[in-house]
Design an enzyme around this catalytic site. Sequence first.
Site, short mmCIF file in Angstrom:
data_model
loop_
_atom_site.label_atom_id
_atom_site.label_comp_id
_atom_site.label_asym_id
_atom_site.label_seq_id
_atom_site.Cartn_x
_atom_site.Cartn_y
_atom_site.Cartn_z
N LYS A 197 0.98 -1.13 0.11
CA LYS A 197 -0.05 0.20 -0.18
C LYS A 197 1.09 1.23 -0.01
CE LYS A 197 -2.07 2.51 2.92
NZ LYS A 197 -1.78 4.08 1.97
N GLY A 250 7.43 5.21 7.93
CA GLY A 250 6.53 6.24 7.88
C GLY A 250 6.71 6.93 9.41
N SER A 251 5.71 7.61 9.79
CA SER A 251 6.02 8.48 11.03
C SER A 251 6.14 7.45 12.44
CB SER A 251 4.77 9.24 11.13
OG SER A 251 3.55 8.57 11.29
N THR A 252 6.62 8.10 13.20
CA THR A 252 6.52 7.26 14.48
C THR A 252 5.29 6.87 15.32
OG1 THR A 252 8.74 8.24 14.92
CG2 THR A 252 7.42 7.25 16.78
N ALA A 253 4.12 7.98 15.02
CA ALA A 253 2.95 7.92 15.65
C ALA A 253 2.28 6.82 14.78
CB ALA A 253 2.09 9.04 15.59
N THR A 254 2.23 6.70 13.62
CA THR A 254 1.51 5.75 12.93
C THR A 254 2.24 4.39 13.20
OG1 THR A 254 0.61 6.99 11.22
CG2 THR A 254 0.85 4.86 10.65
N GLY A 255 3.52 4.22 13.16
CA GLY A 255 4.23 3.04 13.57
C GLY A 255 3.87 2.44 14.84
N GLU A 272 10.54 1.39 10.07
CA GLU A 272 11.38 2.39 10.06
C GLU A 272 10.64 3.63 10.26
OE1 GLU A 272 13.20 5.09 8.68
OE2 GLU A 272 13.28 3.95 6.68
N CYS A 306 14.08 10.70 5.72
CA CYS A 306 14.08 10.29 7.22
C CYS A 306 15.32 10.35 8.07
CB CYS A 306 13.50 8.64 7.65
SG CYS A 306 14.34 7.58 6.42
N GLU A 402 10.23 15.89 14.70
CA GLU A 402 10.64 15.65 13.08
C GLU A 402 10.03 16.87 12.35
OE1 GLU A 402 9.41 12.02 11.08
OE2 GLU A 402 11.37 11.87 10.32
O1 TXE Z 1 2.79 9.56 7.57
P1 TXE Z 1 2.06 8.28 7.99
P2 TXE Z 1 2.05 10.93 6.73
C1 TXE Z 1 6.58 11.95 8.92
C2 TXE Z 1 6.55 13.36 8.38
C3 TXE Z 1 5.02 13.57 7.68
C4 TXE Z 1 4.37 12.96 9.08
C5 TXE Z 1 2.80 12.53 8.39
O2 TXE Z 1 6.97 14.26 9.44
O3 TXE Z 1 4.93 15.10 8.03
O4 TXE Z 1 5.06 11.70 8.81
O5 TXE Z 1 2.93 12.10 7.10
C6 TXE Z 1 -0.10 4.76 6.10
N1 TXE Z 1 -2.62 1.57 9.36
N2 TXE Z 1 6.86 11.07 7.84
O6 TXE Z 1 0.70 11.08 7.19
O7 TXE Z 1 0.84 8.39 8.56
C7 TXE Z 1 -0.38 6.05 4.87
O8 TXE Z 1 -1.09 5.70 4.14
C8 TXE Z 1 -1.80 1.42 8.40
C9 TXE Z 1 8.24 10.54 8.18
O9 TXE Z 1 2.08 10.60 5.35
O10 TXE Z 1 3.31 7.76 8.86
C10 TXE Z 1 1.07 5.86 4.38
O11 TXE Z 1 1.06 4.70 3.32
N3 TXE Z 1 -1.35 2.46 7.40
C11 TXE Z 1 8.39 9.21 7.37
C12 TXE Z 1 2.03 5.50 5.37
O12 TXE Z 1 1.12 4.61 6.25
C13 TXE Z 1 -1.33 3.64 7.67
C14 TXE Z 1 7.96 9.15 5.96
C15 TXE Z 1 2.85 6.55 6.00
O13 TXE Z 1 1.99 7.53 6.65
C16 TXE Z 1 -2.16 3.96 9.00
C17 TXE Z 1 6.79 9.76 5.77
C18 TXE Z 1 -2.63 3.23 9.55
N4 TXE Z 1 -3.41 3.23 10.75
C19 TXE Z 1 6.15 10.90 6.70
N5 TXE Z 1 -1.99 5.45 8.90
C20 TXE Z 1 9.98 8.80 7.20
N6 TXE Z 1 10.56 9.00 8.38
O14 TXE Z 1 10.51 8.22 6.84
C21 TXE Z 1 -1.26 5.92 7.91
N7 TXE Z 1 -0.73 4.67 7.29
#
Ligand code: TXE
Length: 498
Positions: A197, A250-255, A272, A306, A402
């Site tokens: 995805k 992706g983001s730490t919160a979503t991770g 990551e 990142c 970040e």
């Molecule tokens: O990130 P998310 P977003 C940081 C950066 C940015 C912030 C938000 O600061 O401003 O994150 O970006 C999927 N279950 N980074 O909202 O939410 C989402 O659809 C499953 C840093 O884009 O982390 C996308 O495919 N999947 C980072 C992916 O997760 C979910 C790179 C990343 O989205 C989900 C990107 C869920 N509940 C953003 N919620 C880095 N450090 O590399 C979201 N997604």
Amino acid sequence: MAYDGPYSIDPLVASFLDRAPALFIDGGFVASDGTATIAVHDPSSGKVIAHVPDATPADVDKAVCSADTAFQDGRWRHMRPADRERILMRFAELVVERGEAFAQLETLEQGKGIAISRMFEVGASSEWMRFVAGMTTKITGRTFDTSLPGGPQHWTTYTRREPVGVVAGIAPWNFPMMIGLWKVMPALAAGCSVVLKPSEVTPLTALMLAEMAIQAGVPAGVFNVVTGFGAGAGTALTSHPKVAKISFTGSTATGKAIGRSAMDQMKRLTLELGGKNPAIVLKDADLAKVIPGLMAGGFLNGGQVCAAASRVYVEALLYDDLVGALSAAISGMSVGAGMDANAQVNPLVSAAQQAKVLSYLDDARSQGADLVTGAAVPDQGYFVSPTLVLNPAESLKLTREEVFGPVLGITKVASADEALQRANDSALGLGASLWTSNLDAAMNLTQRMEAGTIWVNAHVFIDPAMPFGGYKQSGIGRDFGVDWLEAYTETKSICISH
Ligand code: TXE
């Protein structure tokens, strides 16, 4: 929809956009079960260039079931490793052959400079692809003697590494193609099936990649792509009972949210996550290396990296020279769309990311921070000018969080020890750099810096052979390196009495 932007684009990109991208399930493009779509924007203009489906839970279920069927019947994992390796090598070749189309599509949806797309999304990605493809034929277990009753002559014991099952790859928008491949390729090399995805903001290259994989000979169902928002399609995918492993960037919160829910079904997990990456500049550093190193480390892809440098701690002796040189460099950068090969400052990925970065700068300004702004940027498109924040106070949000934009904090410190203490004072620990010509300092500080990757006299360089991942809240597990496939396999011990 037909492309009507100002740039002349590769015919493959034009026809891809014309075809109205759909979900990629069971070897081909299929329409969504629902009617909701997501608009994809060109960040340089804000104009819509495509729509993709917002996959429903039923779509996601279809993709996962297709991947699971392919896994269970063994059409991929039971294929001779040499054949799988050849197919994955061919997949890499096709990406290179279509390189210009991939690079343009990435620049059109993500905004980054076309040279960066060519160099990273296509060039570097293909090297990663070949590196991983070669691992297909090198998956090994171990034999060992045990101390079981009767002695080792009555037992044969060994381990096998077996593919973990269906992998859910969740990719972000900063390097959509390259990071997407970092999920798909090790899964395929290990013999897994995968559902990728991509981010809802940059979904296009993943769909083109899936098409290429099938052309290369990856069997139908082994590599599927669903497009959609995180809260809908993302959650449906990561919580699906037939998904055995999640690989997320992706983001730490979503991770963290994904990690918590993964535990309910004990899914395997690689995370990551974000960084707040320090760069320590000692008084004996060579500024001729530091300046270009921090320009790349801080501003590559508009800082949407990142491992980007975001906090510089520089010993007092070099502070004025460093600030002077970086100020001159950012004010002299050319600005424009990613498709303009001469532009060095390109738009950020989305209006939301632009607003987020600007809000950090507004917060800093309102608290009286000393900001140095670079080249002027246009109103149209999602541009943010590269910015230095001089000696940012601890109370500023941008000091600790970040930012993921072209913002570099530069702090004068009295000693290497102060720099180290401040560099390590973070909940995150993805990357860090040290700039010095003193070998003793390098050997000493690299051991004491808290990050998954430490660069000396460089920043942000990564390589397929070099493990990459985070200390502390920057993630769990490592990508790359010779052990990469371990995270996509289970270890099975076999114990034979005779
Ligand atoms: O990130 P998310 P977003 C940081 C950066 C940015 C912030 C938000 O600061 O401003 O994150 O970006 C999927 N279950 N980074 O909202 O939410 C989402 O659809 C499953 C840093 O884009 O982390 C996308 O495919 N999947 C980072 C992916 O997760 C979910 C790179 C990343 O989205 C989900 C990107 C869920 N509940 C953003 N919620 C880095 N450090 O590399 C979201 N997604």
